[in-house]
Design an enzyme around this catalytic site. Structure first.
Site, PDB file in Angstrom:
ATOM      1  N   ASP A  85      37.392  51.356  34.726  1.00 56.32           N
ATOM      2  CA  ASP A  85      36.726  51.516  35.973  1.00 56.32           C
ATOM      3  C   ASP A  85      36.471  50.406  36.935  1.00 56.32           C
ATOM      4  O   ASP A  85      36.443  49.027  36.430  1.00 56.32           O
ATOM      5  CB  ASP A  85      35.152  51.581  36.128  1.00 56.32           C
ATOM      6  CG  ASP A  85      34.690  52.085  36.963  1.00 56.32           C
ATOM      7  OD1 ASP A  85      35.204  51.848  38.298  1.00 56.32           O
ATOM      8  OD2 ASP A  85      33.617  52.963  36.393  1.00 56.32           O
ATOM      9  N   HIS A  86      37.646  50.765  37.620  1.00 56.39           N
ATOM     10  CA  HIS A  86      38.256  49.255  38.846  1.00 56.39           C
ATOM     11  C   HIS A  86      37.283  48.828  39.846  1.00 56.39           C
ATOM     12  O   HIS A  86      36.819  47.447  40.458  1.00 56.39           O
ATOM     13  CB  HIS A  86      38.766  49.290  40.313  1.00 56.39           C
ATOM     14  CG  HIS A  86      40.158  48.874  40.013  1.00 56.39           C
ATOM     15  ND1 HIS A  86      39.443  47.605  40.072  1.00 56.39           N
ATOM     16  CD2 HIS A  86      41.486  48.164  40.538  1.00 56.39           C
ATOM     17  CE1 HIS A  86      40.602  46.102  40.444  1.00 56.39           C
ATOM     18  NE2 HIS A  86      41.981  46.846  40.427  1.00 56.39           N
ATOM     19  N   ARG A  87      35.541  49.454  39.841  1.00 59.11           N
ATOM     20  CA  ARG A  87      34.256  49.051  40.405  1.00 59.11           C
ATOM     21  C   ARG A  87      33.947  48.011  39.474  1.00 59.11           C
ATOM     22  O   ARG A  87      33.028  47.146  39.926  1.00 59.11           O
ATOM     23  CB  ARG A  87      33.492  50.443  40.346  1.00 59.11           C
ATOM     24  CG  ARG A  87      33.765  51.553  40.999  1.00 59.11           C
ATOM     25  CD  ARG A  87      32.961  52.652  41.101  1.00 59.11           C
ATOM     26  NE  ARG A  87      32.736  52.900  39.771  1.00 59.11           N
ATOM     27  CZ  ARG A  87      31.681  54.207  39.470  1.00 59.11           C
ATOM     28  NH1 ARG A  87      30.837  54.888  40.893  1.00 59.11           N
ATOM     29  NH2 ARG A  87      32.083  55.058  38.720  1.00 59.11           N
TER      30      ARG A  87
END
Length: 489
Positions: free
Chosen positions: A459-461
Site C-alpha cells: 500500500d503506497h499510502r
C-alpha cells in the site's frame, strides 16, 4: 409445551448472512443444550452451530443450500413448561392445528422481544419484535411424510423445494409451503433434474428407500433424447447449465450446453468483493526480485534431518515465513494499516502472518497470530495446523481476522510469480514463485543454482518506494544467506 426459536447468529463479527450446508437433526429428534444441529458456511468458513437449549425439534425452517440472513429463525424446538421465555403468553404455537389449515393462508404469531441466544464466541444481539409465518401443519413429527394426495399450494412455490422429511419450510413471501408427497431426492439431485428439464415423478428410483439418484436422472435424460422414447413435454436441453457452489459436486453438463453459470456466493462472493475494494481503495505498488536460494534449500534438507525437529513439517515456505519476520523486525514501518476514518497510520507491534490457502470453497487467508514471537518449531506447527484446518473447511472467522502481512505461494502451481492484491486492511503481500534450477553466475562462474522470484505488493499510502525496496531486499538477503536468520535476529 412451548415453542422456542433459534435464529441464525452472527458467527463472524459483522456477517449478514450464511448458507446452511447440512442439517444434523430432523423434526422429532431430541436435542440438548450445546448440541450441534447444523453446519453453515459464512463468508469464508464452515461453522457448526450448537443449539442453546433442550427440547424436541419441531421444524426446520430452511433447506440445505439456502442462504439465510442473520437474525432469521432457522429451527424451532418444543421445550418443556420451564423452557424459554421467548414464546408469548397464550401462544398457540404448541397446540395442534386443524388439518384444513394446510391450504389456508398462513397465520402469523408474534415473537416476543428479547435477547438472541448467546453462543460461545458468537456475541450477543438484540432481536426486535417481529412477526413470522406459522408453520404449516400436517407434517408427521417422526420426520416422514404421510401418504396423501398431492396438495396444490395456493401461491407459487419458492425456488427451494421442501425436503422429504415432512417439514414445511417458510418461503420468501411470508407464507408457509404445505408439504406434498413427491419423489424422494436430495436437493442437488432436484437441481440437476431441473437443469436437465427432467420431471422427477417420471424417474424410476434405484437408491435405498426409493431415493432418486444422480444416475437415475441422467438415465432419464438419456432416454428422453432417444428416438424411440416417448415425447411427453420433450423440451430441448438447456443451453446454459447452472452448477452448485464449489463446495458441492457439480452436475454433469449436457453435451449441447454452450455456457455454464455458477452462482456467485459464499467464499467466491466475499473474496471478489474484498479484492475489488482493495484494488480500488489502496494504491498498489508491486516490486520484483530474482534470487539464488540454493543455500536455503540446503538448509531445508539439513533441518529435515535434525532430530530436534523430528515430526515437524520443514519446507521452503517455513524459512520464507521466517525471513519475512526477520525483515519486518528490521523494517517495522511496513507492518501497519491505514485508518481512513481517523486519517491515521496504525503501526502494529505484532505480526499476524497470513498464509493464502486454496480450499474446495475457494481461496482463504487465515493467519498465524503473533508469528513474530514464535520459534522455528512453533512456526512450523502453526503453518501445519493452519493448512490442515483450511483444507478440512474448519477455519474459523477469528482465524482470518486482524492479519497484518500475507504470503501467497503461487510457485506450487509452477508459475514464476504474480502481482498479488493486498488482503483488505493489510499493508503488504509477498508472492513466492516456483523454485527452479537455472543457470546463475556464482563466484564468477555460471553454475546451475536454485532460483526463484519474489513479488511484493504494498500500500503506497503506508509504504513508499524506499521502504518497500528495503523490505523486499532484506527478505531476499536472508534467503540467499540463511545464516542471517541468526545474525539478524
Amino acid at each position: 409445551m412451548t415453542i422456542r426459536e433459534f435464529k441464525m447468529p452472527d458467527v463472524g463479527e459483522g456477517l449478514t448472512e450464511a448458507e446452511i450446508l447440512k442439517w444434523y437433526v430432523q423434526p422429532g429428534d431430541t436435542v440438548t443444550d450445546g448440541q450441534v444441529v447444523c453446519e453453515v458456511e459464512t463468508a469464508k468458513a464452515a461453522v457448526e452451530l450448537p443449539i442453546p437449549f433442550d427440547g424436541v425439534v419441531h421444524a426446520l425452517l430452511f433447506e440445505e443450500g439456502v442462504t439465510v440472513d442473520v437474525g432469521q429463525v432457522i429451527i424451532s424446538v418444543e421445550t418443556g413448561p420451564a423452557g424459554g421465555d421467548e414464546a408469548p403468553a397464550g401462544s398457540e404455537a404448541a397446540a395442534p392445528a386443524a388439518p384444513a389449515a394446510a391450504a389456508a393462508p398462513a397465520e402469523e404469531e408474534p415473537v416476543a422481544e428479547g435477547r438472541q441466544p448467546v453462543l460461545v464466541g458468537y456475541g450477543v444481539s438484540t432481536a426486535s419484535t417481529k412477526r413470522r409465518p406459522r408453520k404449516a401443519p400436517a407434517a408427521a413429527q417422526n420426520g416422514t411424510a404421510p401418504a396423501a394426495p398431492a396438495v396444490v399450494p395456493a401461491q407459487p412455490a419458492p425456488a427451494a423445494a421442501a425436503p422429504q422429511n415432512g417439514t414445511a419450510y417458510a418461503n420468501g413471501n411470508g407464507t408457509a409451503q404445505p408439504t406434498a408427497e413427491r419423489p424422494l431426492a436430495k436437493p442437488p439431485v432436484r437441481k440437476l433434474a431441473k437443469d436437465l428439464g427432467i420431471d422427477l415423478a417420471a424417474v424410476v428410483p434405484t437408491g435405498d428407500g426409493g431415493v432418486v439418484t444422480r444416475e437415475d436422472v441422467h438415465a432419464a435424460a438419456a432416454a428422453a433424447i432417444t428416438p424411440q422414447a416417448p415425447a411427453p413435454a420433450a423440451a430441448p436441453a438447456p443451453v446454459a447449465a447452472v452448477v452448485p457452489a464449489p463446495a458441492e459436486t457439480a452436475p454433469a453438463v449436457p453435451a449441447t450446453a454452450r455456457e455454464t453459470r455458477i452462482p456467485v456466493k459464499g467464499v467466491r462472493k466475499v473474496t471478489a468483493q474484498a479484492m475489488v475494494n482493495s484494488a480500488f481503495t489502496a494504491p498498489h505498488v508491486t516490486e520484483f526480485i530474482t534470487l539464488d536460494v540454493t543455500r536455503t534449500m540446503k538448509l531445508v534438507q539439513e533441518l529435515k534431518e535434525d532430530p530436534d525437529l523430528a515430526g515437524l513439517r520443514i519446507n521452503p515456505l517455513l524459512l520464507i515465513a521466517k525471513a519475512v519476520l526477520v525483515a519486518v523486525r528490521r523494517n517495522p514501518e511496513v507492518n501497519a494499516s491505514w485508518d481512513e476514518a481517523a486519517q491515521e497510520i496504525v503501526l502494529k507491534h505484532y505480526v499476524n502472518l497470513g498464509i493464502a490457502a486454496a480450499t474446495p470453497r475457494g481461496l482463504i487467508v487465515p493467519n498465524i497470530k503473533d508469528a513474530h514471537a514464535k520459534t522455528l518449531a512453533e512456526l512450523s506447527t502453526g503453518l501445519s495446523d493452519l493448512v490442515a484446518t483450511a483444507r478440512d473447511g474448519k477455519t474459523s472467522p477469528a482465524d482470518m481476522q486482524n492479519g497484518t502481512l500475507t504470503i501467497t505461494n503461487v510457485g506450487v502451481f509452477g508459475v514464476d510469480t504474480g502481482t498479488p492484491i493486498l488482503n483488505p486492511g493489510e499493508s503488504a503481500i509477498l508472492a513466492v514463485g516456483a523454485i527452479k534450477l537455472q543457470p546463475w553466475v556464482h563466484k564468477g562462474k555460471v553454475k546451475p543454482r536454485q532460483v526463484t522470484t519474489l513479488a511484493l505488493s504494498f500500500d503506497h499510502r503506508l509504504i513508499d518506494g524506499e521502504l518497500g525496496s528495503r523490505f523486499l531486499a532484506d527478505i531476499a538477503a536472508v534467503l540467499e544467506h540463511p545464516r542471517r536468520l541468526v545474525t539478524w535476529s
